[in-house]
Design a protein around this motif. Structure first.
Motif, PDB file in Angstrom:
ATOM      1  N   VAL A 180       0.832  -1.200   0.000  1.00 37.78           N
ATOM      2  CA  VAL A 180       0.000   0.000   0.000  1.00 37.78           C
ATOM      3  C   VAL A 180       0.868   1.251   0.000  1.00 37.78           C
ATOM      4  N   LEU A 181       1.930   1.239   0.807  1.00 35.20           N
ATOM      5  CA  LEU A 181       2.833   2.383   0.843  1.00 35.20           C
ATOM      6  C   LEU A 181       3.502   2.620  -0.502  1.00 35.20           C
ATOM      7  N   ASP A 182       3.873   1.556  -1.181  1.00 31.20           N
ATOM      8  CA  ASP A 182       4.502   1.698  -2.497  1.00 31.20           C
ATOM      9  C   ASP A 182       3.549   2.338  -3.497  1.00 31.20           C
ATOM     10  N   ARG A 183       2.278   1.943  -3.451  1.00 37.58           N
ATOM     11  CA  ARG A 183       1.307   2.527  -4.379  1.00 37.58           C
ATOM     12  C   ARG A 183       1.031   3.994  -4.037  1.00 37.58           C
ATOM     13  N   CYS A 184       0.962   4.302  -2.755  1.00 42.26           N
ATOM     14  CA  CYS A 184       0.777   5.707  -2.363  1.00 42.26           C
ATOM     15  C   CYS A 184       1.981   6.548  -2.795  1.00 42.26           C
ATOM     16  N   ASP A 185       3.176   6.007  -2.615  1.00 41.75           N
ATOM     17  CA  ASP A 185       4.382   6.743  -2.998  1.00 41.75           C
ATOM     18  C   ASP A 185       4.413   6.996  -4.500  1.00 41.75           C
ATOM     19  N   GLU A 186       4.028   5.982  -5.257  1.00 43.08           N
ATOM     20  CA  GLU A 186       4.042   6.138  -6.713  1.00 43.08           C
ATOM     21  C   GLU A 186       3.090   7.248  -7.145  1.00 43.08           C
ATOM     22  N   TYR A 187       1.925   7.291  -6.538  1.00 44.98           N
ATOM     23  CA  TYR A 187       0.965   8.335  -6.896  1.00 44.98           C
ATOM     24  C   TYR A 187       1.471   9.721  -6.489  1.00 44.98           C
ATOM     25  N   LEU A 188       2.005   9.843  -5.268  1.00 47.76           N
ATOM     26  CA  LEU A 188       2.453  11.157  -4.787  1.00 47.76           C
ATOM     27  C   LEU A 188       3.661  11.662  -5.562  1.00 47.76           C
ATOM     28  N   ARG A 189       4.546  10.740  -5.968  1.00 51.18           N
ATOM     29  CA  ARG A 189       5.716  11.172  -6.754  1.00 51.18           C
ATOM     30  C   ARG A 189       5.304  11.674  -8.139  1.00 51.18           C
TER      31      ARG A 189
END
Length: 679
Positions: free
Chosen positions: A443-452
């Motif tokens: 979940v953190l990886d997907r959130c990071d990808e979106y925010l980046r």
């Protein structure tokens, strides 16, 4: 005559023999005395025995100095440092590097014993003598033994834990996956160079490495006074005391005062621990290829969101200025009377929203050094219930969330996480099951990808407005009295939380629901409105730089994905979607009638009010084209805020802090190579 002469000859012979024996005895005594004096010139030899240095005593030897007619005592002690396991360059050039791994080979290379073996050997050397404490052993010998135990015990626990947990297809990550390890090199020393007051050989390290080793062992600083050279740290059964020794420098002594354990409390062996020890936090926006040699590039004055300073209230105030919060928000952390927390201190929320994911895949370690001056006490809130309440709010039609893809993704992720948390609760070690840790990491990886991929300026504005609003609500007393009156009459069906003061008197089962009520029905509305207005004002007044830095990940609007369109360039806004009148007065109105497909929605709200339902709620592309620019920005700001909140919850679930650990300001010691010694 002959008889008498023979008698005299016999007497003379006896006398001669006696004189010869006496002379030989005197000669031997003289030689022994001279030899003893030469041997005695080897000062310190007895101080390098096995009872003091353990297996390191095998390196001691006498070397005769002909020009000085004396013996010199030489021995080896370790130079201890912290680095990546792949590192091949140590402080001593040309010397091999030995890593502390907890294996038999590592024990042999570092000349150390495991604690039980160390204790047994020490007991044998005592020879029935009564001691209240073992004061003969050099404390660095004990340190090496405990570090070996840390690696071995934690790896054994992880292997046993994974076998008792849910099925896990991937093999556990071993020492090779770590990016932080303790290493040493052997350095030859001479007793001639020992200061007069030192009676035992000492090991050498640097101040930054000592801080990192203490954090890895679960030792937390209680006193760190550099002006008076008084240092004291305790925790996990250890006590570390430091002071200044004349003619040497700052010297530390490690003492065992209780039972230590290295299981679920093992600190994650990642390189970023070096920063956390000094109050720095790497964020998700940090470039992966960043130079790790921090001593060459000081980061005390951060200029972007790649790293945050949270080591003291003053540094937190400066970080609020960094994310462009107003002066009132920064002053909350400069004031002793202001409040800085709701369910937990606000800096942990910033840490969870932007902090880099430090958990190592396929490991069960979650502990980290606390980079903030606040205690992390989980007795007053429940992160699992917060995730459950988040899922309720993001799927609730009353939340009026926009029908964009990212909101759907967050709904799916939070729902899956709620189910995984329910399964994890039934395991023997809740919070450490591999399935839960993998889910949180995903979940953190997907959130990071979106925010980046999102517009960096808009993300910064959303973060800024969020903390301005939260800290204002925490310290605003205007609505506190009304909130207190509502506590006794509140029902979950008819009333929503209006003020953070409601959280303090709420029962534990309602506390998390009230928190999410405030966030989704009050904080989100203010953040969305102000963030969009601020962002448009920045673009219209050209407050933002006209040329974007490479670190700002902006994207042009895409017809294929207009639900996540990023408008980082004012010219691009005018070209891609002609603006229409909106509720924001500062926004220019385009001349002439707009195209029919850009007709303004009849709803007075800038965000389309649509209930969150299954996939059929998603609008068709030609319908999305009818959304004006403000609505698109509203949707994007809402998606960014919801992503940040879920990321905060997942990050704090995936990482943990000891509630006794708080940061004592020492940010200037990051990467410090100040030599310190271990007695």
């Amino acid at each position: 005559m002959s008889a008498g002469g023979g008698g005299n000859n016999d007497n003379d012979g006896v006398i001669n023999w006696v004189a010869l024996v006496i002379s030989l005895v005197a000669l031997i005594g003289t030689l022994a005395q001279v030899l003893q004096q030469y041997i005695a010139s080897a000062a310190g030899y007895s101080n390098c025995g096995e009872s003091v240095m353990g297996k390191w005593h095998e390196s001691k030897k006498r070397k005769f100095r002909p020009t000085e007619l004396r013996f010199e005592v030489q021995f080896e002690t370790p130079v201890i440092f912290v680095c990546e396991p792949k590192n091949d360059k140590g402080p001593i050039k040309g010397k091999p590097i030995y890593f502390v791994k907890g294996t038999d080979e590592s024990l042999k290379e570092t000349r150390a014993l495991l604690p039980k073996e160390e204790e047994a050997q020490t007991q044998a050397l005592r020879e029935k003598r009564v001691h209240t404490a073992d004061n003969e052993r050099a404390s660095w010998v004990i340190l090496l033994s405990q570090l070996q135990s840390m690696e071995k015990e934690s790896q054994d626990w992880q292997y046993h834990h994974s076998n008792n947990g849910p099925p896990h297809n991937l093999p556990l990550a071993g020492f090779e996956s770590h990016t932080l390890a303790v290493a040493l090199q052997a350095k030859k020393r001479s007793w001639d160079t020992m200061p007069a007051g030192i009676k035992k050989p000492y090991a050498t390290t640097a101040m930054c490495h000592l801080l990192e080793i203490a954090a890895m062992m679960g030792i937390y600083w209680k006193e760190f006074d550099r002006s008076r050279d008084r240092y004291r740290a305790e925790g996990n059964g250890y006590m570390l005391v430091g002071s200044n020794v004349p003619d040497l420098g700052v010297t530390f002594t490690l003492q065992i005062c209780g039972k230590s354990r290295f299981q679920e409390n093992r600190v994650i062996p990642v390189d970023e621990v070096k920063e956390l020890c000094c109050g720095f936090v790497s964020t998700l926006f940090q470039e992966e290829n960043k130079d790790k040699r921090r001593i060459e590039v000081p980061i005390e004055d951060a200029k972007d969101l790649s790293i945050l300073q949270l080591g003291s209230t003053r540094e937190i105030a400066e970080t609020m200025v960094l994310i462009e919060c107003n002066t009132d928000t920064a002053n909350y952390f400069r004031s002793d009377d202001a409040k800085h927390g709701h369910l937990f201190p606000v800096p942990f929320e910033l840490l969870g929203m932007l902090g880099k994911t430090l958990h190592i895949r396929n490991t069960a370690f979650r502990m980290l050094p606390n980079p903030t001056p606040y205690h992390w006490d989980k007795n007053f809130f429940n992160l699992r219930r917060l995730v459950k309440e988040y899922y309720k709010k993001i799927t609730d039609s009353d939340s009026e969330l926009p029908p964009v893809f990212q909101i759907q993704q967050l709904e799916e992720d939070s729902g899956h996480l709620v189910r995984t948390l329910a399964e994890d609760k039934r395991t023997k070690t809740p919070g450490y099951s591999m399935k839960l840790l993998d889910t949180l990491h995903d979940v953190l990886d997907r959130c990071d990808e979106y925010l980046r991929k999102s517009n960096r300026d808009l993300v910064r504005v959303v973060v800024r407005e969020h903390f301005q609003e939260v800290l204002k609500l925490i310290n605003d007393k205007s609505g506190a009295d009304d909130a207190v009156d509502n506590k006794s009459t509140r029902t979950t069906d008819t009333k929503k939380a209006e003020h953070f003061d409601e959280l303090t008197a709420a029962s534990p089962e309602l506390r998390q629901e009230l928190f999410m009520d405030l966030y989704f029905f009050k904080v989100l509305h203010q953040v969305r409105t102000r963030a969009v207005a601020s962002y448009e004002r920045r673009q219209d007044t050209h407050y933002a730089p006209s040329v974007r830095a490479p670190s700002v990940h902006s994207r042009e609007p895409s017809i294929d994905n207009l639900t996540e369109a990023k408008y980082s360039d004012p010219e691009a806004k005018a070209v891609s979607l002609p603006p229409t009148p909106s509720a924001v007065p500062s926004r220019p109105i385009s001349p002439g009638p707009p195209p029919p497909h850009l007709k303004k929605h009849e709803s007075s709200q800038s965000v389309p009010v649509l209930h969150i339902h299954p996939p059929e709620r998603v609008l068709h592309q030609h319908q999305l084209l009818g959304m004006d620019l403000t609505s698109s920005l509203d949707s994007e700001a809402t998606a960014i805020w919801c992503t940040l909140v879920l990321r905060m919850l997942c990050w704090l679930l995936l990482h943990d802090f000891n509630k006794k650990d708080v940061q004592i300001p020492k940010s200037e010691l990051l990467g410090s190579r100040l030599p310190v010694y271990i007695a």
